[in-house]
Design a protein around this motif. Sequence first.
Motif, PDB file in Angstrom:
ATOM      1  N   HIS A 104       0.796  -1.211   0.000  1.00 56.91           N
ATOM      2  CA  HIS A 104       0.000   0.000   0.000  1.00 56.91           C
ATOM      3  C   HIS A 104       0.836   1.273   0.000  1.00 56.91           C
ATOM      4  O   HIS A 104       0.600   2.161  -0.808  1.00 56.91           O
ATOM      5  CB  HIS A 104      -1.110   0.026   1.039  1.00 56.91           C
ATOM      6  CG  HIS A 104      -2.125   1.029   0.595  1.00 56.91           C
ATOM      7  ND1 HIS A 104      -3.022   0.750  -0.406  1.00 56.91           N
ATOM      8  CD2 HIS A 104      -2.277   2.324   0.882  1.00 56.91           C
ATOM      9  CE1 HIS A 104      -3.692   1.846  -0.694  1.00 56.91           C
ATOM     10  NE2 HIS A 104      -3.267   2.814   0.075  1.00 56.91           N
ATOM     11  N   PRO A 105       1.856   1.372   0.886  1.00 55.08           N
ATOM     12  CA  PRO A 105       2.760   2.521   0.740  1.00 55.08           C
ATOM     13  C   PRO A 105       3.342   2.607  -0.673  1.00 55.08           C
ATOM     14  O   PRO A 105       3.516   3.696  -1.215  1.00 55.08           O
ATOM     15  CB  PRO A 105       3.843   2.249   1.779  1.00 55.08           C
ATOM     16  CG  PRO A 105       3.139   1.469   2.845  1.00 55.08           C
ATOM     17  CD  PRO A 105       2.179   0.595   2.098  1.00 55.08           C
TER      18      PRO A 105
ATOM     19  N   TYR B 274       1.417   4.738  -2.901  1.00 53.47           N
ATOM     20  CA  TYR B 274       1.641   6.173  -2.735  1.00 53.47           C
ATOM     21  C   TYR B 274       3.013   6.600  -3.213  1.00 53.47           C
ATOM     22  O   TYR B 274       3.194   7.743  -3.621  1.00 53.47           O
ATOM     23  CB  TYR B 274       1.387   6.575  -1.281  1.00 53.47           C
ATOM     24  CG  TYR B 274      -0.077   6.377  -0.946  1.00 53.47           C
ATOM     25  CD1 TYR B 274      -1.040   6.973  -1.752  1.00 53.47           C
ATOM     26  CD2 TYR B 274      -0.490   5.566   0.084  1.00 53.47           C
ATOM     27  CE1 TYR B 274      -2.385   6.763  -1.516  1.00 53.47           C
ATOM     28  CE2 TYR B 274      -1.837   5.359   0.333  1.00 53.47           C
ATOM     29  CZ  TYR B 274      -2.780   5.955  -0.473  1.00 53.47           C
ATOM     30  OH  TYR B 274      -4.102   5.739  -0.247  1.00 53.47           O
TER      31      TYR B 274
ATOM     32  N   ILE C  45      -1.055  11.536   4.122  1.00 53.32           N
ATOM     33  CA  ILE C  45      -1.300  10.395   3.225  1.00 53.32           C
ATOM     34  C   ILE C  45      -0.236   9.328   3.461  1.00 53.32           C
ATOM     35  O   ILE C  45      -0.526   8.129   3.573  1.00 53.32           O
ATOM     36  CB  ILE C  45      -1.294  10.854   1.748  1.00 53.32           C
ATOM     37  CG1 ILE C  45      -2.524  11.721   1.457  1.00 53.32           C
ATOM     38  CG2 ILE C  45      -1.264   9.655   0.815  1.00 53.32           C
ATOM     39  CD1 ILE C  45      -2.521  12.346   0.083  1.00 53.32           C
TER      40      ILE C  45
ATOM     41  N   SER D 163      -0.850   5.601   4.979  1.00 56.87           N
ATOM     42  CA  SER D 163      -0.631   4.459   4.084  1.00 56.87           C
ATOM     43  C   SER D 163      -0.147   3.221   4.835  1.00 56.87           C
ATOM     44  O   SER D 163      -0.225   2.113   4.325  1.00 56.87           O
ATOM     45  CB  SER D 163       0.355   4.823   2.976  1.00 56.87           C
ATOM     46  OG  SER D 163       1.668   4.858   3.472  1.00 56.87           O
TER      47      SER D 163
ATOM     48  N   TRP E 191      -3.405  -1.293   4.889  1.00 59.44           N
ATOM     49  CA  TRP E 191      -3.054  -2.325   3.924  1.00 59.44           C
ATOM     50  C   TRP E 191      -4.130  -3.382   3.731  1.00 59.44           C
ATOM     51  O   TRP E 191      -4.308  -3.887   2.633  1.00 59.44           O
ATOM     52  CB  TRP E 191      -1.715  -2.957   4.317  1.00 59.44           C
ATOM     53  CG  TRP E 191      -1.805  -3.919   5.453  1.00 59.44           C
ATOM     54  CD1 TRP E 191      -2.065  -5.249   5.332  1.00 59.44           C
ATOM     55  CD2 TRP E 191      -1.660  -3.651   6.846  1.00 59.44           C
ATOM     56  NE1 TRP E 191      -2.077  -5.827   6.575  1.00 59.44           N
ATOM     57  CE2 TRP E 191      -1.830  -4.883   7.525  1.00 59.44           C
ATOM     58  CE3 TRP E 191      -1.384  -2.519   7.601  1.00 59.44           C
ATOM     59  CZ2 TRP E 191      -1.754  -4.991   8.903  1.00 59.44           C
ATOM     60  CZ3 TRP E 191      -1.297  -2.636   8.975  1.00 59.44           C
ATOM     61  CH2 TRP E 191      -1.489  -3.851   9.612  1.00 59.44           C
TER      62      TRP E 191
ATOM     63  N   THR F 284      -9.193   3.678   5.647  1.00 57.73           N
ATOM     64  CA  THR F 284      -9.019   3.909   4.216  1.00 57.73           C
ATOM     65  C   THR F 284      -9.800   5.131   3.757  1.00 57.73           C
ATOM     66  O   THR F 284      -9.312   5.958   2.989  1.00 57.73           O
ATOM     67  CB  THR F 284      -9.488   2.673   3.430  1.00 57.73           C
ATOM     68  OG1 THR F 284      -8.764   1.544   3.902  1.00 57.73           O
ATOM     69  CG2 THR F 284      -9.250   2.849   1.951  1.00 57.73           C
TER      70      THR F 284
ATOM     71  N   ILE G  43      -8.256   8.573   4.157  1.00 52.15           N
ATOM     72  CA  ILE G  43      -7.273   9.065   3.190  1.00 52.15           C
ATOM     73  C   ILE G  43      -7.911  10.015   2.188  1.00 52.15           C
ATOM     74  O   ILE G  43      -7.246  10.880   1.624  1.00 52.15           O
ATOM     75  CB  ILE G  43      -6.587   7.874   2.483  1.00 52.15           C
ATOM     76  CG1 ILE G  43      -5.697   7.153   3.484  1.00 52.15           C
ATOM     77  CG2 ILE G  43      -5.744   8.338   1.309  1.00 52.15           C
ATOM     78  CD1 ILE G  43      -4.857   6.079   2.890  1.00 52.15           C
TER      79      ILE G  43
END
Lengths: 527, 185, 366
Positions: A255-256, A259, A294, A298, A302, A323, A326
């Motif tokens: 997930h990171p 970004y 953000i 992040s 996940w 989520t 965000i």
Amino acid sequence: MSAVIENHHEDHDHGPAKGITRWLYTTNHKDIGTLYLWFSFAMFLIGGAMAMIIRAELFQPGMQIVEPEFYNQMITLHGLIMIFGGVMPAFVGLANWLVPMMIGAPDMALPRMNNLSFWILPFAFLILLSSLFMEGGAPNFGWTFYAPLSTTYAPPSVTFFIFSVHIMGASSIMGAINVVVTIMNMRAPGVGLMKMPLFVWSWLITAYLLIAVMPVLAGAVTMMLMDIHFGTSFFNAAGGGDPVLFQHIFWFFGHPEVYIMILPAFGIVSHIIETFSRKQLFGYSSMVWAMLSIAILSFVVWAHHMFTVGLPLAAEIFFMWATMLIAVPTGVKVFNWVATMFRGSLTFETPMLFAIAFVVLFTIGGLSGLMLAIVPADFQYHDTYFVVAHFHYVLVPGAIFSIMAAVYYWIPKWSGNMYDERLGKLHFWLSFVGVNVTFFPQHFIGLAGMPRRYPDYSLQFADWNMVSSVGAFLFGFSQLLFLFIVLKTVMGGKKATSQVWDGARGLEWTVASPAPYHTFSTPPKVD
Amino acid sequence: MNKGAKKTLIKLVVAVPLMFAFGFALVPLYDVFCEVTGLNGKVFQSEHSDDLIAEQGRPLSLQFISTNNENMPWKFEPSVKVLKIETGKYYTATFSVKNTTNKKMTAQAVPSVAPSNAAAHLKKLECFCFEKQELMPGEEALLPVKLLVSNELPSNIKNVILSYTIFDITDYNDIELASNQIVME
Amino acid sequence: MLTFVAPMAKADWFALNMTRGITDISNEVFELHMLIFWICVAIGVAVFSVMFYSIYAHTKKKNPVPAKFHENHKLEIAWTIIPFLILIAMAVPASKTLVKIYDDTAGDINIQVTGYQWKWQYQYLEDDISFFANLSTDLDEIYNLVPKGENYLQEVDEMVVIPAGKKIRFLITANDVIHSWWLPAFAIKQDAIPGFVNTAWTIVEEPGIYRGRCTELCGKNHGFMPIVVKVVEQDEYDEWVLNKRNEAIKLAELTTKDWTAQELVSRGQEIYDVNCVACHQVSGQGITGIFPALAGSDIVMNDKERNIEILMEGVQGAAMNSFSYLSEVELASVITYTRQSWGNAEKGDGEIVIPKDIVDYKEPKI
């Protein structure tokens, strides 16, 4: 940021070496930036060719041009190459070119490591691509390589895949370390943290994310390697392991990573919108805070990639709310861009067109992301083409449009020549139409019930798949025009001034175009 | 390179192996997390405790299911498919297993509880799933599991499923690297 | 190459939105989806209309001198708080629906669903019924040699039958890799994970046939393991259960009958086409480097014992699974089929395998 510059002419300085050794041994941030950008372009074309194969197979129901086995290899390699070979190196290339110039530093802090981090990358991808010719074929388990499909059931080439991911990871980590050390220590006097251009900020945050999660990915593939070759059972239920654990570790990285692929785009688009609106960026500090939040969020979202694995109710609710949170900082960014344009003095050169398309289409991708966060609805969206549409909307007209915008915006500075505006606009419109025709119908296909990673489908999905394929061919072949435009610009064209764009701000516009081989050997004075 | 840059560099270079180690640390952390939350329906061995025994339990049906993972030819099934029980009392259930091949084989059964939020309330004192099972050709065995469902089970749950999947681990005998177990012990 | 293309009349330009489904939960999910969709549309329209207004009205031509503002704290606070409130308005109903979906009480009928590469097994726990559902679409349709049927790639050789109005609970697991059982009409999607059991439940009021698919990449034939559920009235269901039981008894009788090679071969071919052809191919040639050829294989021609053993136990570390879940008759016929086809009988010992051999194999020799 306003700056008063004495333009130093550094005649005593040596220029680039001649021939191939210039590129092999270079420690110059501009050379390395160029290498990264060309490399990512090559990967973009290879990954794109794979996308063409995928869309050609999906043009009609029935198996036509490839076998399911090969199709799975294509989707896997397409994903890996576009993410690790296309988008990430392109951003690293931009960071190399721009970060030192934007903060008034003579070069990156660790030039030799910079050279190394680039030159291991081609080997990583040679290894990955060579797996296509190995017995059993290339990795065929999707870019998310879920165990046990990627361990017990993987083709022998998985070992090479793991090795190649290790090299990519090492390259990214070195690149990220370099960026952080450069930004934290080599800013010209007067360039305070809250005075840094947003692209620099976005990369600083991205670099920290990379340092935090790439080692976790390295850990995940190492565990896979041990499961495959050394008899451990990290992910094998028989030995007390757990295949779901793999997904947790993967998405803790993954997930990171998402970004990582979009934050630098935020930076780029902020600069371009500011320049062509001829108005100072609205809400600079809220932009910085939005990116920071953000990045931090992040790490706690996940499991929204795993809503269907059977998480307990409490976990589902937690990850749903986190989520959705965000959306707040992401919304702030979009509002800021719109407010920047509001009552500006707008012109629509190619970079601006790409940037506006970015804002619109990325927002569409963001909104579908919000829909995906709603767990009960996600039970219907998960792993369908709706998800494919969602992440392609944030990655293609998101990340990739921002990279194209950046290339048009800064290529006069890099090459000293203006690109052909007419061709640039043509490229934009072809890409814009192509992207939407490709990916918008995929929302319909997904909602109607077609799962992703299907080489063939039942008849009710046929119409929109055909439309999507036509769009993909249009988008794919338009990129050859992009290649032509870049080559044409590099080889000649109208000379660019050092300012290039009348509304542009920042240190990089104070040096000549093309930017001299060495810039800011003496730090500039910044108010 | 100036002093500040060196300091930053050292910090980052240290951070990388730390994060790599953190990736591995997620394995035991995840187990702890599973045990606490019952995530994934994992079940861990628990100690005997009188606190769990309740005078007044509520009725519950406990359903047993068995699955053979691929390449596992053994016959493996619960002796009783559904057990009517009460919460807060110990019960012993058995699974019958038979090596139907003509080779000596080793197996490992992996438990799973559904619904997953029941897992934290299912306490196992003894279970064949904590050990490897080795059977000679044609050998049969009755494998016991002693368990209790605590009184704290959410009241909407009227039926708990205890599933075992049996895996053939003959070929990876002797390897004690099963990461989870090392940390749990 | 494209002898037959998809009949376009069958395709659907209007398949644009999510399946509404036929259960209370699926309707609720659909409403939730529409609610969020319209909220997203409203946000999009609001943001983009401001933006397009700027693009229209604030060009360099019309507005040569740009404004100077670059912050406005009140505005910034407003557009942080308002989205936050909108999000809460979405998350609350979503959480409520989720709680309903997770409300796990006992089911009237419990069906264990097991994902295999590449088929589904259904076991009715109360009624001792067990069967596999394989894709029944003809390979020729997939390879465009004949026109595609109406239910191309969403038809199976045996449907899951459930009664209307009863609470059905699916216990979902897998045998090899991770699969995912998705039935849009019931709004159920649950991953099938080897070693773990996930649950999902539904109550369907409307009889009918509902189709779904595997939604987790599970290897080569991920796209070819559909799900079909037939919902019937209670009495029809009872009849079906009775029939299934009788079938099982008949099958047991078959193992004791005397078999000829021909009977076994013709029966075996059907089984081969369903279970083996994906890897070993129609020609028995396999795929070089991945799936070994059966035509001309020494084991298939000359080693009856090992041949049975492989089918019963699979091959460790290879894609070959154990097929011990097939009946004795099915196993014997499919082995005989491979031993008699592609010239194997002529080149090898030509021996056939009868159901009794499989029964014997299962009785361990000590």
